[in-house]
Design a protein around this motif. Structure first.
Motif, short mmCIF file in Angstrom:
data_model
loop_
_atom_site.label_atom_id
_atom_site.label_comp_id
_atom_site.label_asym_id
_atom_site.label_seq_id
_atom_site.Cartn_x
_atom_site.Cartn_y
_atom_site.Cartn_z
N ASN A 124 -23.71 77.26 23.63
CA ASN A 124 -23.16 78.63 22.88
C ASN A 124 -22.07 79.21 23.71
O ASN A 124 -21.74 80.14 23.74
CB ASN A 124 -24.46 79.77 23.02
N ASN A 125 -21.22 78.08 24.32
CA ASN A 125 -20.01 78.46 25.05
C ASN A 125 -19.05 77.44 24.53
O ASN A 125 -19.26 76.34 24.04
CB ASN A 125 -20.35 78.59 26.48
N GLU A 126 -17.78 77.78 24.94
CA GLU A 126 -16.67 76.84 24.58
C GLU A 126 -16.62 75.64 25.50
O GLU A 126 -17.07 75.71 26.61
CB GLU A 126 -15.13 77.55 24.98
N PRO A 127 -16.22 74.46 25.00
CA PRO A 127 -16.17 73.15 26.06
C PRO A 127 -15.25 73.59 27.23
O PRO A 127 -14.17 74.24 27.31
CB PRO A 127 -15.75 72.32 25.10
N GLN A 128 -15.69 72.83 28.33
CA GLN A 128 -14.66 72.95 29.48
C GLN A 128 -14.39 71.67 29.94
O GLN A 128 -15.28 70.84 30.31
CB GLN A 128 -15.71 73.73 30.64
N VAL A 129 -13.12 71.19 30.18
CA VAL A 129 -12.57 70.21 30.66
C VAL A 129 -12.61 70.19 32.10
O VAL A 129 -12.13 71.04 32.99
CB VAL A 129 -11.14 69.97 30.41
N LEU A 130 -13.65 69.41 32.75
CA LEU A 130 -13.76 69.34 34.17
C LEU A 130 -12.98 68.23 35.15
O LEU A 130 -12.67 68.37 36.01
CB LEU A 130 -15.35 68.88 34.43
N ILE A 131 -12.68 67.29 34.53
CA ILE A 131 -11.75 66.38 34.73
C ILE A 131 -10.90 65.61 33.71
O ILE A 131 -11.41 65.47 32.78
CB ILE A 131 -12.66 65.13 35.64
N GLU A 132 -9.38 65.77 34.20
CA GLU A 132 -8.48 65.10 33.02
C GLU A 132 -7.77 64.06 33.48
O GLU A 132 -7.45 64.00 34.89
CB GLU A 132 -7.84 66.46 32.59
N PHE A 164 -10.22 57.18 26.69
CA PHE A 164 -8.86 56.83 26.33
C PHE A 164 -8.24 55.88 27.16
O PHE A 164 -7.63 56.22 28.05
CB PHE A 164 -8.09 58.03 25.95
N TRP A 165 -8.31 54.68 27.15
CA TRP A 165 -8.02 53.59 28.00
C TRP A 165 -6.61 53.68 28.25
O TRP A 165 -5.86 53.65 27.54
CB TRP A 165 -8.45 52.02 27.52
N PRO A 166 -6.24 53.50 29.65
CA PRO A 166 -7.02 53.41 30.81
C PRO A 166 -7.56 54.69 31.48
O PRO A 166 -8.11 54.78 32.58
CB PRO A 166 -6.13 52.66 31.67
N ARG A 167 -7.01 55.86 30.76
CA ARG A 167 -7.51 57.21 31.52
C ARG A 167 -8.62 57.93 30.82
O ARG A 167 -8.99 57.52 29.62
CB ARG A 167 -6.18 58.08 30.99
N ARG A 168 -9.30 58.57 31.33
CA ARG A 168 -10.42 59.24 30.85
C ARG A 168 -10.81 60.58 31.44
O ARG A 168 -10.23 60.62 32.67
CB ARG A 168 -11.57 58.39 30.94
N GLY A 169 -11.70 61.31 31.09
CA GLY A 169 -11.82 62.55 31.57
C GLY A 169 -13.29 62.94 31.44
O GLY A 169 -14.30 62.23 30.81
N LEU A 170 -13.62 64.33 31.75
CA LEU A 170 -15.13 64.52 31.56
C LEU A 170 -15.19 66.15 31.08
O LEU A 170 -14.39 66.75 31.64
CB LEU A 170 -15.74 64.61 33.18
N VAL A 171 -15.97 66.33 30.12
CA VAL A 171 -16.07 67.32 29.29
C VAL A 171 -17.41 67.83 29.09
O VAL A 171 -18.44 67.32 28.97
CB VAL A 171 -15.45 67.50 27.81
N TRP A 172 -17.52 69.17 29.55
CA TRP A 172 -19.11 69.82 29.36
C TRP A 172 -19.04 70.71 28.34
O TRP A 172 -18.16 71.51 28.09
CB TRP A 172 -19.17 70.57 30.67
N PHE A 173 -19.98 70.62 27.56
CA PHE A 173 -20.32 71.48 26.27
C PHE A 173 -21.50 72.34 26.66
O PHE A 173 -22.71 71.80 26.33
CB PHE A 173 -20.43 70.57 24.99
N PRO A 174 -21.50 73.57 27.09
CA PRO A 174 -22.57 74.45 27.43
C PRO A 174 -23.11 74.80 26.20
O PRO A 174 -22.30 75.11 25.04
CB PRO A 174 -21.80 75.44 28.41
#
Length: 340
Positions: free
Chosen positions: A278-286, A266-276
């Motif tokens: 069978n588990n809930e998504p985890q926001v790793l960088i916001e 979402f320009w100019p900011r972005r992040g990193l989301v991990w979708f394991p």
């Protein structure tokens, strides 16, 4: 304290200036060089704003003055693509280290000449690909290498925006100077991301088209590139600068047998989301900002020169990115899949 000349004060210069200002304890921009003196003046003013003080930096309109000045240790080349080889080779012969904006050059021959000149002069040729040092991209690569999404099954990347017409006046509208259109100018960033996270690309299939002839009547503004990676998985890149707003499309999703990983954009900011799996998504960088990638690039350049850190943004990586983009152009022209 490294003394650096910024050469070329155009559209990308502010990102470099901001990054160098944050490193004022280790480096100084001592000269701003541009054929257009007014651009160089504006660049110095921005640098002083970022520093919060006067800089005593010089304004130069001749690159020869930069090369002849033995107090300048390094050059930061923010130039049109077709000038990279000439200016980098001249800097190497003058004994100056080089940070060269992407693409390294427009041809593999020029890349090879630049690499050879730097080696002969024993200076650092730093490939200025900010995505190679981007914290989000590097964290994503770490997660993949840790096996947290299992085996990669594919990658899907989107780079879509509306490029201002003003950016394509002059050299960008001339393929012989720009090295092509959107693919060489911008999609090459995303080829680097794909290679860094997904592994080496060994096959390219591409189609290109044009929606905005005002950006250059002979240049593509949109391309779809399909890739085969060395481990066997596939990837795809949609790249274009004829799109108003990217919608909800992420920058990149890496799919795996045990989950997936998404780089939001979402320009100019972005992040990193991990979708394991069978588990809930985890926001790793916001809320990561694009400028942070340039900050990391300049910081690493100084780490290499002042502290002897191993070079991560190598010219060989830059050459490989150029090779893949040239293969994409060949594929689009011939309709064939190209082995790289």
């Amino acid at each position: 304290m490294l003394r650096v000349a910024l050469v070329g004060c155009g559209v990308i210069a502010p990102q470099h200036i901001t990054a160098f200002a944050k490193q004022q304890e280790r480096a100084r921009l001592v000269a701003f060089c541009d054929l257009d003196r007014e651009k160089a003046e504006h660049a110095r003013q921005l640098y002083e704003q970022r520093l919060g003080r006067a800089s005593q930096s010089r304004i130069l309109t001749s690159y020869d003055e930069v090369l002849e000045d033995k107090t300048i240790d390094a050059v930061d080349l923010c130039l049109p693509h077709h000038l990279h080889a000439e200016y980098a080779i001249a800097a190497a012969r003058a004994g100056k280290h080089i940070l060269c904006e992407k693409p390294l050059a427009n041809t593999l021959e020029d890349c090879d000449r630049m690499i050879a000149a730097a080696k002969e002069a024993n200076v650092v040729l730093f490939h200025g690909e900010n995505m190679r040092l981007d914290p989000v991209v590097n964290r994503a690569a770490e997660i993949v290498r840790e096996g947290r999404i299992g085996t990669i099954t594919g990658l899907q990347q989107t780079y879509a925006h509306w490029q201002p017409e003003a950016m394509n006046r002059g050299w960008r509208a001339r393929p012989e100077e720009a090295g092509g259109g959107q693919l060489m100018d911008a999609a090459i960033h995303h080829v680097d991301i794909l290679r860094h996270i997904g592994g080496e690309i060994v096959q390219v299939q591409a189609m290109t088209t044009q929606h905005r002839p005002e950006l250059g009547p002979q240049s593509e503004d949109t391309g779809v590139l399909n890739f085969r990676f060395q481990p066997g998985h596939l990837g795809q890149l949609f790249a274009g600068h004829a799109t108003r707003n990217r919608g909800g499309s992420p920058l990149l999703t890496v799919f795996g047998t045990e989950g997936s990983l998404t780089l939001e954009a979402f320009w100019p900011r972005r992040g990193l989301v991990w979708f394991p799996a069978n588990n809930e998504p985890q926001v790793l960088i916001e809320n990561h900002h694009w400028q942070e990638s340039f900050d990391a690039e300049v910081a690493h350049f100084l780490d290499v020169l002042l502290e002897g850190a191993p070079l991560r943004a190598t010219p060989e990586e830059g050459r490989r990115n150029v090779q893949i983009i040239l293969a994409a152009y060949e594929s689009a022209r011939t309709g064939r899949s190209i082995e790289v």
